[in-house]
Scaffold this motif. Structure first.
Motif, short mmCIF file in Angstrom:
data_model
loop_
_atom_site.label_atom_id
_atom_site.label_comp_id
_atom_site.label_asym_id
_atom_site.label_seq_id
_atom_site.Cartn_x
_atom_site.Cartn_y
_atom_site.Cartn_z
N HIS A 38 0.84 -1.20 0.00
CA HIS A 38 0.00 0.00 0.00
C HIS A 38 0.88 1.25 0.00
N HIS A 41 2.79 2.83 2.97
CA HIS A 41 3.84 2.00 3.60
C HIS A 41 5.01 1.77 2.65
N ASP A 333 -8.10 1.47 3.33
CA ASP A 333 -7.07 0.87 2.51
C ASP A 333 -6.25 1.94 1.87
ZN LIG Z 1 -2.45 -1.28 4.17
#
Ligand SMILES: [Zn+2]
Ligand SMILES: [Zn+2]
Length: 339
Positions: A38, A41, A333
């Motif tokens: 993601h 990160h 998300d």
């Molecule tokens: Zn994530």
């Protein structure tokens, strides 16, 4: 710097002095260990990356040319004076908790995680440690997810009802993780119609299939697709892409959004969506408590989400817990991925 020990918290990210590396740093650093792909990160600009093969497959697609090595789950690597291993976090395919051991002191940085096995992501592995770094995206007692088969039934019923009256079902879901999980939940059996994936979703599907993730078949949404060519279709698209012109080829449509935030009534009402399905790739409140307890950790560091409330709860229940500031997102998300 705060939090002396195996891992420390700096303005660039979580740092390991003994190993001279960072975990999910938000500023460019020479060596970055990445929990998952993601965008908040796995950021651009680091000298070297270390991630699981599945995370790396998606990162190469998103970040382009990067210098990287892979870390298989459970395999112990020595980086300078630190021993490092990656373990499943259950968040999205390829996601990992990173365990770091220095002179017998064990820390675990869990990135984002969920404790329910979604059948597609590698199942969350409880790890024992002295210090545990946890997210708290949904760290409020109000967040309690229903079991996945129940949610699948709700979505299948919605899709079937739409198809029965000649409507196309458009389901908003983030391109990495949520979209594949829905595909896995919905496209495995005989559904009421074909499944189409928006290109941003299908590109991620392709990366994951190439990295060995067993995803059901899906067709990519192209210019040629319409309600005529794909009657009764379910279209999985990132939330940012569902107001686009392609939706006109599928009218009449029914829109829905799949997100943990749909569990908050106010948010559900504020979104101009007819339907919300509460499905999240983060741990719910019982999941956070269970995961934290199973570590047996003396110290708990809470990084993002409802940090104050979760930390207060942990403190009142006999844990040594503190909030640490980070730059991780608190979307359900990945809101900053390609749409
Ligand atoms: Zn994530
Ligand atoms: Zn995150």
């Amino acid at each position: 710097m705060t939090g002396c020990g195996v891992l420390t918290f700096t303005d660039k990210g979580i740092y390991c002095p003994a190993g001279d590396f960072y975990i999910d740093p938000w500023r460019p650093v020479p060596r970055a260990l990445i929990t998952h792909a993601h965008a908040d990160h796995a950021r651009w600009g680091h000298g070297q990356y270390l991630a699981t093969p599945r995370s790396l497959a998606v990162m190469r697609h998103r970040l382009g040319q990067i210098t990287a090595q892979t870390a298989d789950y459970g395999h112990v690597l020595r980086i300078n004076d630190a021993e490092v291993s990656f373990h499943p976090a259950g968040h999205v395919p390829g996601s990992a908790q990173i365990r770091v051991s220095v002179a017998g002191q064990v820390w675990v940085a869990s990135g984002d995680y969920k404790t329910e096995n979604d059948g597609l992501s590698e199942a969350f592995e409880p790890l024992r440690c002295h210090s545990f770094i946890t997210e708290s995206t949904f760290g409020l007692p109000v967040f309690r997810w229903q079991p996945q088969p129940q949610i699948a039934q709700q979505i299948l019923r919605w899709w079937a009802d739409n198809a029965a009256v000649g409507k196309t079902s458009v389901l908003g879901a983030y391109a990495l993780g949520k979209a594949q999980r829905l595909l896995h939940m919905l496209a495995d059996g005989p559904g009421p119609g074909p499944v189409l994936c928006h290109a941003a979703v299908e590109n991620t599907n392709a990366c994951l299939r190439a990295a060995g993730v067993a995803l059901p078949h899906s067709d990519v949404l192209t210019q040629e697709c319409s309600a005529k060519t794909h009657p009764g279709a379910l279209i999985i698209a990132p939330p940012g892409a569902i107001e686009a012109s392609w939706t006109r080829r599928f009218v009449p449509t029914e829109l829905a959004l799949a997100s943990g935030w749909m569990g908050l009534r106010g948010i559900r009402r504020r979104r101009a969506m007819a339907t919300g399905f509460v499905v999240s790739d983060h741990a719910d409140w019982p999941g956070l408590l269970q995961a934290t307890k199973e570590t047996g950790a003396e110290n708990i560091y809470v990084t993002h989400g409802y940090t104050d409330i979760f930390t207060r709860y942990l403190s009142e229940n006999g844990h040594s817990a503190q909030v640490v500031p980070t730059e991780f997102g608190t979307e359900d998300d990945d809101s900053t991925g390609p749409t």
